[in-house]
Design an enzyme around this catalytic site. Structure first.
Site, PDB file in Angstrom:
ATOM      1  N   LYS A 291       0.627  -1.315  -0.204  1.00 43.44           N
ATOM      2  CA  LYS A 291      -0.016  -0.162  -0.070  1.00 43.44           C
ATOM      3  C   LYS A 291       1.854   0.789   0.171  1.00 43.44           C
ATOM      4  O   LYS A 291       2.234   1.188   0.998  1.00 43.44           O
ATOM      5  CB  LYS A 291      -1.166   0.516   1.386  1.00 43.44           C
ATOM      6  CG  LYS A 291      -2.104  -0.553   1.515  1.00 43.44           C
ATOM      7  CD  LYS A 291      -3.056  -0.774   2.280  1.00 43.44           C
ATOM      8  CE  LYS A 291      -3.855  -1.368   2.523  1.00 43.44           C
ATOM      9  NZ  LYS A 291      -5.153  -1.584   1.589  1.00 43.44           N
ATOM     10  N   ARG A 365     -11.122 -10.998   1.947  1.00 47.52           N
ATOM     11  CA  ARG A 365     -11.970 -12.119   1.018  1.00 47.52           C
ATOM     12  C   ARG A 365     -10.818 -14.189   1.087  1.00 47.52           C
ATOM     13  O   ARG A 365     -11.627 -14.688   1.695  1.00 47.52           O
ATOM     14  CB  ARG A 365     -12.043 -11.570  -0.263  1.00 47.52           C
ATOM     15  CG  ARG A 365     -10.588 -11.452  -1.175  1.00 47.52           C
ATOM     16  CD  ARG A 365     -11.360 -11.097  -2.349  1.00 47.52           C
ATOM     17  NE  ARG A 365     -11.137  -9.672  -2.010  1.00 47.52           N
ATOM     18  CZ  ARG A 365     -11.354  -8.501  -3.049  1.00 47.52           C
ATOM     19  NH1 ARG A 365     -11.924  -9.010  -3.972  1.00 47.52           N
ATOM     20  NH2 ARG A 365     -11.843  -7.579  -2.961  1.00 47.52           N
TER      21      ARG A 365
HETATM   22  N1  BES Z   1      -8.700  -3.384   4.689  1.00 43.86           N
HETATM   23  C1  BES Z   1      -9.013  -3.201   2.898  1.00 43.86           C
HETATM   24  C2  BES Z   1      -9.247  -2.104   2.733  1.00 43.86           C
HETATM   25  C3  BES Z   1      -9.281  -0.681   3.093  1.00 43.86           C
HETATM   26  C4  BES Z   1      -8.973  -0.361   2.488  1.00 43.86           C
HETATM   27  C5  BES Z   1     -10.577  -0.686   4.466  1.00 43.86           C
HETATM   28  C6  BES Z   1      -9.008   1.418   2.516  1.00 43.86           C
HETATM   29  C7  BES Z   1     -10.342   1.177   4.458  1.00 43.86           C
HETATM   30  C8  BES Z   1     -10.041   1.699   3.858  1.00 43.86           C
HETATM   31  C9  BES Z   1      -8.160  -4.381   1.890  1.00 43.86           C
HETATM   32  O1  BES Z   1      -7.435  -5.456   2.556  1.00 43.86           O
HETATM   33  C10 BES Z   1      -7.601  -3.514   0.538  1.00 43.86           C
HETATM   34  O2  BES Z   1      -6.634  -3.010   0.586  1.00 43.86           O
HETATM   35  N2  BES Z   1      -8.892  -4.076  -0.763  1.00 43.86           N
HETATM   36  C11 BES Z   1      -8.331  -3.119  -1.994  1.00 43.86           C
HETATM   37  C12 BES Z   1      -8.546  -4.693  -3.023  1.00 43.86           C
HETATM   38  C13 BES Z   1      -8.580  -4.265  -4.093  1.00 43.86           C
HETATM   39  C14 BES Z   1      -5.977  -4.476  -4.347  1.00 43.86           C
HETATM   40  C15 BES Z   1      -9.209  -5.034  -4.938  1.00 43.86           C
HETATM   41  C16 BES Z   1      -8.869  -1.940  -1.589  1.00 43.86           C
HETATM   42  O3  BES Z   1      -9.499  -1.522  -1.941  1.00 43.86           O
HETATM   43  O4  BES Z   1      -8.691  -1.805  -2.332  1.00 43.86           O
HETATM   44 MN    MN Z   2      -6.043  -5.183   1.561  1.00 46.94          MN
END
Ligand code: BES
Ligand code: MN
Ligand code: ZN
Length: 534
Positions: A291, A365
């Protein structure tokens, strides 16, 4: 934080000698006020022309009655140190009870904020009468708002010896005309719900290094012991034996061992079982699909689903509802160590389905898939609900104001929507469907773990859907609401504890005929030997 003592009294409010006495005021459409205390009203008759206080919802007026007793006019013979008038706004008889409950929760939160401002420890609240809201619901919502609003997390802050920090409200006494056991029950219900939600906030506020998967396990064991539930913790070796390739893959780049915490509440004679699963991702760096640095610290909140589920079980332990409830929290962090799972890797989930990892940041997931498939196989629940901070996309769609709801069962969805509305945690349903499932088809495996940018919340749910079979299922994407939730008097900055009160509301309203299908056979306990029971 210590907890507040709540009581109900029929004594006269004028005699109360504590820090703060509170009156709630309604405002009529013509601009006049409604309040059960004549003295307060006569005082307002003098102040109204100044136009500084109009009793809008949340509007406050703080007075010092001791200083006002000398003048003959507008004399206030209150013995309390302070008098707080809080506006309820206009209550016109058209509002639904859900709305009136929210007004009361907001009022409770406002009272807690004002108490904190003047560091008031002992409070008396004159219980108002509100048209269209039963007194027990009124006292419940006021208490709930007050306890939710009386929250702080300052354990990592230096104590200032000069200025003793405020420790919260010590006692609240509700002044009522006639006391009753229903009032007491309402007050207790409000406390149980709010304390559980505060517990979830506490877990979430802890840094990722201080609230690890092992802490989830310890917490589960503690709850089991306190409330006579069963707790089993699946360790890494158990996950390997069981073939939980999802959670194992996510954990691969970490030095912190994963845990899958199972908590079973099974009252005698119940035939129905609800399974709740919460994402317990104690820190989400994204893994190899790292990230961006900015805001990454917020990813310690990625365990809010797990925290909500644990907190629900605390409330369940207190209230002992007539419904079997099993909670599962798959817990790990998502790190990019040398052994981390790589984009392109193919993993095998608990139910045998394979998945191509195209983005290691779509890890929620993966851990939920194993937990859902395992929990459904093991406990044959009548329905299953999962809570997860699953996608950033839900924030794009719904902002920080509503939780995303996706469900395979309309009845369950309707119940959750109603429970959310009733608890001030609104949900919004999004669709599922084959078009979305198609987005996660893989060339090389049974599915891939990301369906790309479009409909991110739905494709994430479509992934989970592959693991729930025909068990009625609902998924709550709380990424937008678990923290930075619409700020209100009783919702602080930081983690909100969202989901706890919605689920509790659902459980409280559960009826035998709830799920309109044949009850599935359930044994008293389905934890098998070979798993550690605590
Ligand atoms: N924990 C994150 C989702 C999230 C993002 C929660 C921002 C709160 C604030 C999750 O694990 C994630 O990283 N999801 C990705 C999925 C994508 C890579 C398909 C996302 O939402 O960008
Ligand atoms: Mn994530
Ligand atoms: Zn995550």
């Amino acid at each position: 934080m210590k907890s507040t003592q709540f009581s109900i009294s029929e004594k006269k409010t004028e005699r109360f000698t504590g820090d703060l006495i509170v009156y709630c005021l309604e405002r009529s459409s013509e601009g006049s006020f409604r309040c059960e205390n004549e003295k307060v009203l006569s005082l307002l008759a003098h102040m109204a022309p100044l136009g500084e206080f109009s009793a809008k919802t949340g509007e406050c007026l703080l007075l010092y009655p001791q200083t006002m007793t000398e003048k003959g006019e507008g004399e206030l013979s209150f013995s309390a140190k302070r008098l707080l008038l809080v506006g309820l706004g206009i209550i016109d008889g058209d509002q639904k009870s859900d709305e009136l409950r929210e007004i009361c929760r907001l009022t409770g939160g406002t009272i807690a904020q004002q108490a904190a401002r003047v560091k008031a420890g002992s409070l008396m609240i004159h219980l108002p009468e509100i048209m269209g809201l039963a007194a027990n619901e009124l006292i419940e919502s006021l208490t709930e708002g007050c306890v939710l609003g009386d929250y702080r997390f300052d354990k990592y802050k230096k104590k200032d010896p000069e200025n003793e920090s405020y420790q919260g409200i010590d006692e609240v006494c509700f002044a009522v005309r006639v006391n009753s056991s229903t009032l007491k029950k309402g007050m207790l219900a409000g406390q149980v719900a709010a304390l559980a939600a505060r517990g979830a906030r506490d877990m979430a506020n802890e840094p990722g290094s201080s609230w690890t998967p092992a802490h989830f396990a310890d917490h589960g064991r503690m709850l089991a012991q306190k409330y006579g539930m069963r707790c089993a913790v699946l360790e890494k070796a158990d996950m390997k034996r069981l073939g939980m390739g999802g959670i194992l893959a996510v954990n691969q780049g970490s030095v912190e061992p994963p845990k899958m915490v199972l908590l079973e509440y099974r009252p005698a004679h119940t035939t129905q079982t609800l399974l709740v699963v919460g994402k317990g991702l104690t820190f989400d760096s994204g893994g190899v699909s790292l990230k961006p640095a900015a805001g990454m610290e917020d990813m310690k909140y990625d365990m809010c689903g797990g925290a909500a589920v644990m907190a629900l079980m605390q409330a369940v332990g207190e209230e002992r509802p007539d419904l079997g409830i099993v909670a599962i929290v798959p817990a790990t962090d998502n790190m990019g160590g040398g052994a981390a799972v790589k984009p392109g890797d193919i993993i095998t989930h608990y139910n045998g389905l394979t998945s191509e990892i195209v983005n290691t940041d779509a890890e929620g997931r993966m851990i939920l898939a194993d937990a859902l498939a395992y929990g459904i196989e093991k406990f044959t629940p009548d329905c299953v609900i999962d809570l997860a901070t699953l996608t950033g996309a839900v924030i794009v769609g719904l902002g920080h104001h509503r939780t995303g709801l996706l469900a395979t069962d309309d009845d369950l969805a309707a119940r959750l929507l109603a429970a959310g509305e009733r608890s001030g945690e609104p949900l919004w349903r999004l669709p599922l469907g084959p078009e979305y499932s198609k987005q996660i088809e893989s060339q090389v495996a049974d599915m891939k773990n990301s369906g790309g940018k479009s409909a991110g919340t739905i494709t994430a749910a479509a992934y989970l859907q592959k693991f729930v079979g025909d068990t009625p299922w609902a998924h709550l994407d709380i990424a937008g609401t678990a923290w930075e939730f619409t700020e209100k008097s009783y919702i602080p900055k930081g983690p909100s504890g969202v989901g706890v009160r919605t689920l509790l509301e659902l459980v409280r309203g559960w009826k035998k005929e709830a799920m309109k299908r044949d009850p599935r056979p359930t044994a008293t306990s389905q934890l098998q030997s070979g798993e550690k029971k605590k």
